[in-house]
Design an enzyme around this catalytic site. Sequence first.
Site, PDB file in Angstrom:
ATOM      1  N   TYR A 144      42.622  46.040  48.557  1.00 10.71           N
ATOM      2  CA  TYR A 144      43.840  46.836  49.160  1.00 10.71           C
ATOM      3  C   TYR A 144      44.570  46.868  48.072  1.00 10.71           C
ATOM      4  O   TYR A 144      44.958  45.875  47.430  1.00 10.71           O
ATOM      5  CB  TYR A 144      44.310  46.050  50.367  1.00 10.71           C
ATOM      6  CG  TYR A 144      45.392  46.903  50.765  1.00 10.71           C
ATOM      7  CD1 TYR A 144      45.488  48.141  51.521  1.00 10.71           C
ATOM      8  CD2 TYR A 144      46.464  46.365  50.975  1.00 10.71           C
ATOM      9  CE1 TYR A 144      46.448  48.554  52.020  1.00 10.71           C
ATOM     10  CE2 TYR A 144      47.871  46.874  51.595  1.00 10.71           C
ATOM     11  CZ  TYR A 144      47.504  47.967  52.214  1.00 10.71           C
ATOM     12  OH  TYR A 144      48.689  48.648  52.582  1.00 10.71           O
ATOM     13  N   ASP A 239      45.442  44.353  39.809  1.00  2.67           N
ATOM     14  CA  ASP A 239      46.413  44.469  40.938  1.00  2.67           C
ATOM     15  C   ASP A 239      46.676  42.890  41.295  1.00  2.67           C
ATOM     16  O   ASP A 239      46.285  42.208  42.054  1.00  2.67           O
ATOM     17  CB  ASP A 239      46.004  45.061  42.081  1.00  2.67           C
ATOM     18  CG  ASP A 239      47.036  45.200  42.991  1.00  2.67           C
ATOM     19  OD1 ASP A 239      48.037  44.550  43.025  1.00  2.67           O
ATOM     20  OD2 ASP A 239      46.670  45.967  44.222  1.00  2.67           O
ATOM     21  N   LYS A 267      55.288  40.982  46.088  1.00  2.00           N
ATOM     22  CA  LYS A 267      55.389  39.704  46.752  1.00  2.00           C
ATOM     23  C   LYS A 267      56.004  38.605  45.975  1.00  2.00           C
ATOM     24  O   LYS A 267      57.269  38.922  46.135  1.00  2.00           O
ATOM     25  CB  LYS A 267      53.740  39.272  47.282  1.00  2.00           C
ATOM     26  CG  LYS A 267      53.050  40.512  47.914  1.00  2.00           C
ATOM     27  CD  LYS A 267      51.732  40.010  48.767  1.00  2.00           C
ATOM     28  CE  LYS A 267      51.362  40.968  49.662  1.00  2.00           C
ATOM     29  NZ  LYS A 267      50.369  41.543  49.412  1.00  2.00           N
TER      30      LYS A 267
HETATM   31  C1  LIG Z   1      50.204  43.449  49.532  1.00  2.00           C
HETATM   32  C2  LIG Z   1      49.288  43.954  48.412  1.00  2.00           C
HETATM   33  C3  LIG Z   1      49.718  45.462  47.858  1.00  2.00           C
HETATM   34  C4  LIG Z   1      50.702  46.169  48.741  1.00  2.00           C
HETATM   35  O1  LIG Z   1      52.136  45.472  48.684  1.00  2.00           O
HETATM   36  P1  LIG Z   1      53.089  46.312  49.659  1.00  2.00           P
HETATM   37  O2  LIG Z   1      54.411  45.512  49.103  1.00  2.00           O
HETATM   38  O3  LIG Z   1      52.742  45.740  51.045  1.00  2.00           O
HETATM   39  O4  LIG Z   1      53.410  47.755  49.224  1.00  2.00           O
HETATM   40  C5  LIG Z   1      49.043  45.932  46.952  1.00  2.00           C
HETATM   41  N1  LIG Z   1      48.241  45.127  46.181  1.00  2.00           N
HETATM   42  C6  LIG Z   1      47.593  43.787  46.692  1.00  2.00           C
HETATM   43  C7  LIG Z   1      46.654  43.172  45.959  1.00  2.00           C
HETATM   44  C8  LIG Z   1      48.376  43.274  47.737  1.00  2.00           C
HETATM   45  O5  LIG Z   1      47.919  42.054  48.322  1.00  2.00           O
END
Ligand SMILES: *Cc1c(COP(=O)(O)O)cnc(C)c1O
Length: 431
Positions: A144, A239, A267
Amino acid sequence: MNTNISNRLYQESLAKIPGGVNSPVRAFKSVGGNPLFIQRGEGAWIIDVDGNRFLDCVCSWGPLIFGHAHPRIAEALRHQLALGWTFGAPTELELRLAEIITHMVPSVEKVRFVSSGTEATMSAIRLARGFTKRNKIIKFEGCYHGHADCLLAKSGSGIATLGLPDSAGVPFGTTSDTIPLPYNDVDAVRKAFEDYGEDIAGVIVEPIAGNMGCVPPMPSFLQSLRDITSHFKALLIFDEVMTGFRVAKGGAQELYHVKPDITTFGKIIGGGLPVGAYGGGAEIMDMVAPVGPVYQAGTLSGNPLAITAGLETLMIINEDPGMYSRLDEMGRHVAQEWRLAAHEAGVRVSINQIGSMFTLFFADGPVLNYAQALTSDTDIFSRFFRLMQEQEIYYPPSQYECAFLSTAMGDSEIDHLIRGGKEALRSLGKQ
Ligand SMILES: *Cc1c(COP(=O)(O)O)cnc(C)c1O
């Protein structure tokens, strides 16, 4: 457990907010029951509006590596609050956070701040396409990367539990240049590059997957991605929204010794306030406006309050880099004890754990990709989740989410977690 006030607030919220929540996975839809409304957090614990206390393994879905309301972050925020909280003009805070990030993550020479992980990955994809002048993007099933249209194909996280292969409202045209492949499958990547090599702008990957539950990369997976993308002059995008500052000071790229071209953050980088970022080599990053032709902007980007929380968080990490090996020991200990308890109780589990990230799958055999993650018995998971709640543990309300440890968990909290998990597994064995 008395949840009267939570239940009432949830019923009222249903009338005013879709599903009563502002992010789908908070709704407890896949495990049944109503979400708890949280009143406050104290270190490793959260307390709901009915006064129930839980050891928090959600940690706001990743950002809170030090647990709740860390006094130093709170103090830094109070200080900044008195000075004002948004100017729409540059501040020294952004410079200092950029310096500390480029120091901790050497593949990042320049960094641009945004306000969420979604914005970071969306911008990174635009940048990769602008830099390479190509359109196609490879992503992996179960990974994701936020909810940008072009990345909503075979995603994990909330989409996995809702069973939506995709989302309504995403035109085919926006995902038609997205190639989803199985995680940990180098041959599939090679094949895709043989077929479309000249058209592929980049490969985006969670270097440790966290959004189909925790799924680690196989030993040569990330290095192979590096080799193949370099050969075809496509960009490798890690990511690290979840893994950045979570698994090591320099993220998963430090742990696995693989250098991506672009890294996305979120995060932990905001210490619990809304911050995202993307960064990479100077040549690539100078493609971004106002220097280059790739447009990207944000009214509240680099917000002083949010950047303050991130800066204080990364400063605390830098003062205590040994925290990562301690978290990993804690994680190993919990996973090992639970494996033993599950074995004794006759419950089949497969536990993935990297540092302070872990997931318990109710599956036979290892879970190394999305198809294997989907073999987990989610009915058993739902029972496990409720049993954990009874044990005063707030475990993620979805099979396809990672659980987290925080440094706020001391010996007594880890004992609580191990004992509670063992009790839950024993109860499952009896059912
Ligand atoms: C949480 C997450 C996202 C999205 O971040 P948001 O701040 O919720 O938009 C994208 N990539 C990864 C790997 C994530 O864990």
